[in-house]
Design a protein around this motif. Structure first.
Motif, PDB file in Angstrom:
ATOM      1  N   GLU A  19       0.820  -1.209   0.000  1.00  0.00           N
ATOM      2  CA  GLU A  19       0.000   0.000   0.000  1.00  0.00           C
ATOM      3  C   GLU A  19       0.857   1.264   0.000  1.00  0.00           C
ATOM      4  O   GLU A  19       0.577   2.211  -0.740  1.00  0.00           O
ATOM      5  N   GLY A  72      -8.290  -9.903   5.151  1.00  0.00           N
ATOM      6  CA  GLY A  72      -8.056  -9.883   3.710  1.00  0.00           C
ATOM      7  C   GLY A  72      -9.225  -9.293   2.950  1.00  0.00           C
ATOM      8  O   GLY A  72      -9.040  -8.554   1.976  1.00  0.00           O
ATOM      9  N   LEU A  73     -10.437  -9.601   3.397  1.00  0.00           N
ATOM     10  CA  LEU A  73     -11.623  -9.050   2.738  1.00  0.00           C
ATOM     11  C   LEU A  73     -11.778  -7.565   3.040  1.00  0.00           C
ATOM     12  O   LEU A  73     -12.121  -6.776   2.152  1.00  0.00           O
ATOM     13  N   GLU A 120      -9.562  -5.121   1.032  1.00  0.00           N
ATOM     14  CA  GLU A 120      -9.974  -4.806  -0.335  1.00  0.00           C
ATOM     15  C   GLU A 120     -10.681  -3.461  -0.415  1.00  0.00           C
ATOM     16  O   GLU A 120     -10.736  -2.835  -1.481  1.00  0.00           O
ATOM     17  N   HIS A 121     -11.233  -3.017   0.702  1.00  0.00           N
ATOM     18  CA  HIS A 121     -11.916  -1.722   0.740  1.00  0.00           C
ATOM     19  C   HIS A 121     -11.005  -0.620   1.281  1.00  0.00           C
ATOM     20  O   HIS A 121     -11.466   0.492   1.538  1.00  0.00           O
ATOM     21  N   TYR A 152      -6.901  -0.171   3.443  1.00  0.00           N
ATOM     22  CA  TYR A 152      -6.255  -0.589   4.675  1.00  0.00           C
ATOM     23  C   TYR A 152      -6.677   0.252   5.873  1.00  0.00           C
ATOM     24  O   TYR A 152      -6.587  -0.204   7.018  1.00  0.00           O
TER      25      TYR A 152
END
Length: 449
Positions: free
Chosen positions: A63, A179-180, A183-184, A186
């Motif tokens: 990121e 992990g899910l 996706e939106h 950090y």
């Protein structure tokens, strides 16, 4: 027609087996005080939000675009924060109380984790990561001391096992959920962890009264009348307790082994051509086995000799990691993980029970802080040791060294605990009065032999 040929009459029926499993499950969780279950709930909530430490390296490299070296530095500072806070938090648990220490640690964790999510300067990120490590580790001595305060001696191995089970269950769920959530963005991980730590603090504030033993005007402990005042306990007392400090040193050896699973094993698998998915499957097996086996294994071991259990767990850990040198496939890595995970499952509740038995009633926070320090030191030094050995001597040398370290730890436990009773439950019950704080000698360490 004989019973052996009558079909349904041969052997235990399905309902009978289900009844036996149900009875075993009830026995595993029965008899523990309500306060323990609120403490267990707070632990589970806390681990459900353990996002940041797990994904911090990915956040910094993917990121933010920082180097792997910088990510390693930040991880080291996070570990250093835990080293700094371990002993101090133990002293706070004895002086201020278990509950205030947990609340201070949890509120500080929530604030520092949320702050870390907004940091962009590399120096600021590193400093705040150190604060996160310091705050998040500070509640451990207080939690363990409170558990020892509120659970009867005969039930402690089972209680520590259930708490360790909650830690691993929460970690397994949080690792998948993180992990899910990532996706939106950090930032959601940082704010999500802060929110769950605040929920954990709310449980502590609303449901957990203070459990720290107190002395009355006559000098008795916990309201006991007439006995002499307990001997004062300081960090010097802890450091001069040779048997306990030997346990801490032996635990440090095992902690260095277990840390290799998250530091050196992925590096070694990468060098052997395995993917990150392969590593995820292998290391995920550890969590699955702990969740599935921790409670039944504890039922099997809780009334057996701690000395034999600690010796066996050290050998399983050492030779489990040693087997990694022979791993040429994902299946063989899984076999190695299975072996050292069994060592972990046996060691955790047994070791915690031993730490409590060696700790004086009014010094449990300090003793737990020193014990927690061994884990913090391992998390700080294991990455450095593993990397140096792999770079200079190869991964096989590291895994062979793990087998040697496990053997040394097993011999150490054998020498240290050779006088320990083979029936720890009975010995603990015999010391129940002192553990409740009503004995005259509440200020001295509980005898092991």
């Amino acid at each position: 027609m004989s019973a052996s040929t009558s079909g349904p009459a041969s052997g235990p029926s399905g309902p009978t087996r289900r009844s036996g499993l149900r009875r075993a499950a009830v026995e595993s969780v029965s008899g523990l005080p309500r306060q323990f279950w609120w403490l267990w709930t707070s632990t589970l909530i806390n681990r459900l939000g353990a996002f940041v430490a797990t994904f911090l390296a990915l956040y910094l490299t993917v990121e933010r675009g920082y180097s792997a070296s910088y990510a390693g530095l930040v991880a080291a500072l996070h570990g250093l924060g835990g080293v700094i806070s371990s002993v101090g938090a133990g002293v706070m648990a004895d002086r201020l109380g278990r509950r205030p220490t947990m609340l201070i640690a949890q509120l500080s964790t929530a604030a520092s984790v949320a702050l870390l999510g907004f940091m962009t300067d590399p120096v600021a990120i590193a400093l705040v990561a150190g604060l996160v490590g310091m705050a998040s580790n500070a509640s451990r001595p207080a939690v363990q001391a409170m558990m020892a305060d509120i659970v009867a001696p005969k039930d402690r191995v089972r209680a520590f096992s259930l708490n360790y089970w909650a830690i691993n269950l929460g970690f397994a769920i949080s690792s998948t959920a993180a992990g899910l959530i990532a996706e939106h963005g950090y930032l959601a991980l940082f704010l999500g962890e802060a929110a769950l730590v605040l929920a954990c603090a709310l449980v502590v504030y609303r449901k957990l009264p203070e459990s720290r033993p107190t002395t009355n005007a006559q000098g008795g402990a916990d309201g006991g009348a007439g006995g002499p005042a307990p001997a004062p306990v300081s960090m010097r007392t802890v450091l001069h307790d040779g048997r306990f400090m030997t346990v801490v040193g032996l635990n440090l050896l095992l902690a260095l082994l277990f840390q290799q699973a998250y530091v050196s094993m992925p590096v070694a698998m990468g060098q052997d051509g395995f993917s990150s998915t392969d590593f995820g499957l292998v290391i995920g097996l550890n969590g699955v086995l702990v969740v599935l086996l921790q409670i039944p294994v504890t039922r099997f071991i809780e009334h057996r000799s701690p000395a034999l259990l600690l010796i066996g767990s050290a050998l399983l850990a050492g030779y489990g990691f040693g087997l990694t040198a022979l791993a040429g496939s994902v299946a063989m890595y899984a076999v190695a993980v299975t072996v050292w995970t069994l060592g972990e499952i046996i060691n955790s509740p047994t070791q915690m029970g031993l730490v409590v038995r060696l700790s004086p009633l009014h010094g449990r926070g300090r003793y737990q802080g020193m014990y927690a320090l061994s884990w913090s030191v391992a998390s700080l030094t294991a990455p450095l040791l593993g990397g140096v050995v792999i770079d200079h001597y190869g991964a096989d040398a590291l895994w062979g060294g793990c087998a040697v370290v496990g053997t040394v730890a097993a011999v150490g436990y054998g020498v240290l605990l050779r006088g320990l009773s083979g029936r720890p439950g009975a010995g603990a019950v015999a010391r129940g009065t002192a553990d409740a704080g009503a004995s005259a000698g509440a200020g001295a360490s509980e005898p092991v032999a």
